[in-house]
Design an enzyme around this catalytic site. Structure first.
Site, short mmCIF file in Angstrom:
data_model
loop_
_atom_site.label_atom_id
_atom_site.label_comp_id
_atom_site.label_asym_id
_atom_site.label_seq_id
_atom_site.Cartn_x
_atom_site.Cartn_y
_atom_site.Cartn_z
N ARG A 45 29.98 22.11 6.34
CA ARG A 45 31.05 21.18 6.68
C ARG A 45 32.27 21.99 7.08
O ARG A 45 32.99 22.52 6.22
CB ARG A 45 31.37 20.28 5.48
CG ARG A 45 32.34 19.13 5.76
CD ARG A 45 32.68 18.39 4.47
NE ARG A 45 33.39 17.15 4.72
CZ ARG A 45 32.82 15.96 4.84
NH1 ARG A 45 31.51 15.84 4.74
NH2 ARG A 45 33.54 14.87 5.07
N CYS B 113 43.28 12.00 13.23
CA CYS B 113 43.93 12.37 14.48
C CYS B 113 43.46 11.45 15.59
O CYS B 113 42.37 11.59 16.11
CB CYS B 113 43.61 13.82 14.84
SG CYS B 113 44.48 14.36 16.31
N ARG C 197 35.98 22.38 8.52
CA ARG C 197 37.23 21.65 8.67
C ARG C 197 38.37 22.64 8.93
O ARG C 197 38.36 23.75 8.41
CB ARG C 197 37.54 20.83 7.40
CG ARG C 197 36.57 19.68 7.15
CD ARG C 197 36.70 18.62 8.22
NE ARG C 197 35.89 17.43 7.99
CZ ARG C 197 34.66 17.26 8.46
NH1 ARG C 197 34.09 18.23 9.16
NH2 ARG C 197 34.00 16.14 8.22
N GLU D 229 44.78 18.66 6.92
CA GLU D 229 43.34 18.91 7.05
C GLU D 229 42.77 17.97 8.09
O GLU D 229 43.17 16.81 8.19
CB GLU D 229 42.65 18.69 5.70
CG GLU D 229 41.17 18.98 5.67
CD GLU D 229 40.30 17.76 5.96
OE1 GLU D 229 39.07 17.91 6.04
OE2 GLU D 229 40.85 16.64 6.09
#
Length: 422
Positions: free
Chosen positions: A235, A144, A237, A191
Site C-alpha cells: 500500500r 484530492c 501512500r 496523506e
C-alpha cells in the site's frame, strides 16, 4: 496517550513491532543480544517469537522513562478524520487531539466508539477556520479532487486572480490550506494516494506544493512509503510534511524496517487460541464464520472474469493469498466481492474474504479497536483509512522537530534537534 497506554500490547506481533519502532533495529538487536537477521525473521513470523523474548521485550518497553506530559505533549487537529487512523499514530507518540472533523455518520460512529468523544465537527467546508482551536500540528488525509491550473503569466495577462485564492478554489485541499493560513500551526502532515504526484501530468501536485511553500511559507518534505514495511499489505501512500521553520527535518534519515510481517500474522488462528468474536468467528476453536467464504456462484464468476482478461492480455483478476503472502492494497470497494484479497482455504473449499477484524489488523489498528458498524461499512472504513504504524513512524520522526519549534516559541532560539533518543 500516556506511555503506559502506549505499551499495553496484547500479542507478540504488536509487542515486537512497538519495540523495534521505538528502539530501532540496531539498538534492539544489541539489547536482546541477537543479530539483525534474527530480528528480521521474527518480524516476518512474530508468532514464533519465544516467550522468553516476549518477556524481555515487555521489560524493555516498561523501562522507558515516563516523560513529563508538559515537556513532551503537543496538540493536533484531525481533519478528514475517518476512523482515526492518523490520530492513532500521533496519539501513539503522546500527541493530544483538540479538534476533529469528519462528515460521514458511520465513520463518526466508529470514531466516537474508540476515542470517547461526543463532538465531531462535520463538513469541513462549512467550518470557519477562526473557530478551530489553536494547535501545534495539523493532520489531514484529504481527498484530492481533480483540478488543474493555468499559468500565472496567462492569468496576469487576462487580469484574473491567481495564486492561493485561485489555484485551489473549490477543492478540499483549499480547506486545509485556509486553516493552515489562519492558524499557522508549527507543522502539518498530509496523506494521499501515490498517484497524487502524477495526476494531471504533475500539475496537481505542483499546485499543492506551491501553495504550501510559496503561499503559506512552510518547509515541505515528501516521501512515498509502502506499508508492507509494517504490515502484510502492499500500500503506497505519499506523506507530505511541512514545518513553519527550518528545523532540518528530512525523510532521508527515517529508518523503515527492512521487511514486514506476512499475512499469517493477522489472520484468525482458528485453533482455539483466540477468543470468539461475535459475527466474525464461531465455535470452540473460533473458526472464521462461514459467511465470509465465497459462494460457488461468485467464485465461478471471479475465475471466469480473471480468465477472460488473462486471454486478452490484461492484468485484471482476483488476488488469492495465503499465510506466506503480502496482499494487494485493501480498498473501500472490498465489500463488493473481496476480489483484491481472497484468502485461500485449500483446494476443497472456496476462498474467503478477510473479516473486518482481520482488516483492522491489516491496517495496523490495535487489538482493542472497536468495530460498531456493519461489515459493509467496516470494509469501506478500513479501505479508506491509513496504516497506523506508518503514520506513527513518521510522527515519531517529526516529534523532536515539533519539540524544537515549541522551544523556539518559548525562548526565541531555534536549534535543530538531535534525533538520537527519539
Amino acid at each position: 496517550m500516556s506511555h503506559q497506554a502506549q505499551f499495553d500490547f496484547r500479542d507478540a506481533a504488536a509487542l515486537f513491532f512497538a519495540a523495534e519502532n521505538f528502539f530501532g533495529k540496531k539498538n534492539l538487536a544489541e539489547k536482546l543480544d541477537v543479530d539483525r537477521k534474527t530480528l528480521t525473521r521474527w518480524r516476518k513470523e512474530p508468532h514464533k517469537l519465544p516467550t522468553t523474548r516476549q518477556l524481555a521485550l515487555r521489560e524493555l518497553l516498561r523501562s522507558v522513562p515516563k516523560q513529563d506530559v508538559s515537556d513532551t505533549e503537543f496538540t493536533f487537529i484531525d481533519l478528514f478524520a475517518g476512523i482515526g487512523g492518523v490520530r492513532q499514530g500521533f496519539g501513539g507518540v503522546n500527541g493530544r487531539c483538540v479538534f476533529t472533523s469528519e462528515w460521514n455518520p458511520w465513520s463518526q460512529m466508529t470514531y466516537k466508539a474508540n476515542y470517547g468523544i461526543e463532538d465531531i465537527e462535520g463538513d469541513i467546508t462549512k467550518i470557519q477556520a477562526r473557530d478551530i482551536p489553536n494547535h501545534d500540528v495539523l493532520l489531514a488525509g484529504f481527498p484530492c479532487q481533480p483540478f488543474s491550473i493555468a499559468g500565472v503569466s496567462k492569468k496576469n495577462a487576462l487580469g484574473r486572480p491567481h495564486g492561493f485564492e485561485c489555484t485551489t478554489q473549490g477543492t478540499l485541499f483549499f480547506d486545509v490550506a485556509r486553516i493552515i493560513q489562519e492558524k499557522q500551526p508549527k507543522a502539518f502532515l498530509l496523506e494521499n494516494v501515490k498517484n497524487l504526484v502524477s495526476h494531471d501530468k504533475g500539475n496537481t501536485f505542483k499546485t499543492i506544493r506551491a501553495v504550501l511553500e510559496e503561499e503559506l511559507g512552510y518547509h515541505v518534505r515528501t516521501k512515498v512509503i509502502d506499508a508492507q514495511h509494517f504490515v502484510p499489505q502492499h500500500r503506497e501512500r505519499i506523506i507530505i510534511v511541512g514545518f513553519k521553520e527550518q528545523t532540518g527535518f528530512s525523510f532521508d534519515d527515517l529508518e523503515l524496517p527492512d521487511s514486514g510481517p506476512l499475512l499469517g500474522s493477522i489472520l484468525h488462528p482458528e485453533d482455539g487460541t483466540e477468543s470468539v468474536e461475535k459475527d466474525y468467528t464461531t465455535g470452540v476453536k473460533a473458526k472464521v464464520n462461514a459467511k465470509y467464504t465465497l459462494t460457488d456462484k461468485l467464485w465461478a464468476y471471479l475465475q471466469a472474469y480473471a480468465e477472460k482478461h488473462k486471454r486478452a492480455g490484461n492484468g485484471f483478476g482476483f488476488g488469492l493469498v495465503d499465510e506466506e503472502s503480502v496482499t494487494r492494497t485493501l480498498s473501500a470497494r472490498y465489500y463488493k466481492d473481496g476480489s483484491e484479497i481472497l484468502v485461500s482455504q485449500g483446494k476443497k473449499r472456496n476462498p474467503r474474504r478477510l473479516t473486518p477484524r482481520e482488516c483492522a489488523r491489516l491496517m495496523g489498528f490495535p487489538p482493542e479497536f472497536e468495530i460498531p458498524v456493519s461489515d459493509t461499512q467496516a470494509y469501506k472504513q478500513f479501505g479508506n483509512s491509513v496504516v497506523v504504524p506508518v503514520i506513527e513512524a513518521v510522527a515519531r520522526h517529526m516529534k523532536p522537530h515539533i519539540a524544537a519549534l515549541k522551544e523556539y516559541e518559548r525562548t526565541g532560539a531555534l536549534q535543530q534537534p538531535l534525533l538520537a533518543g527519539f
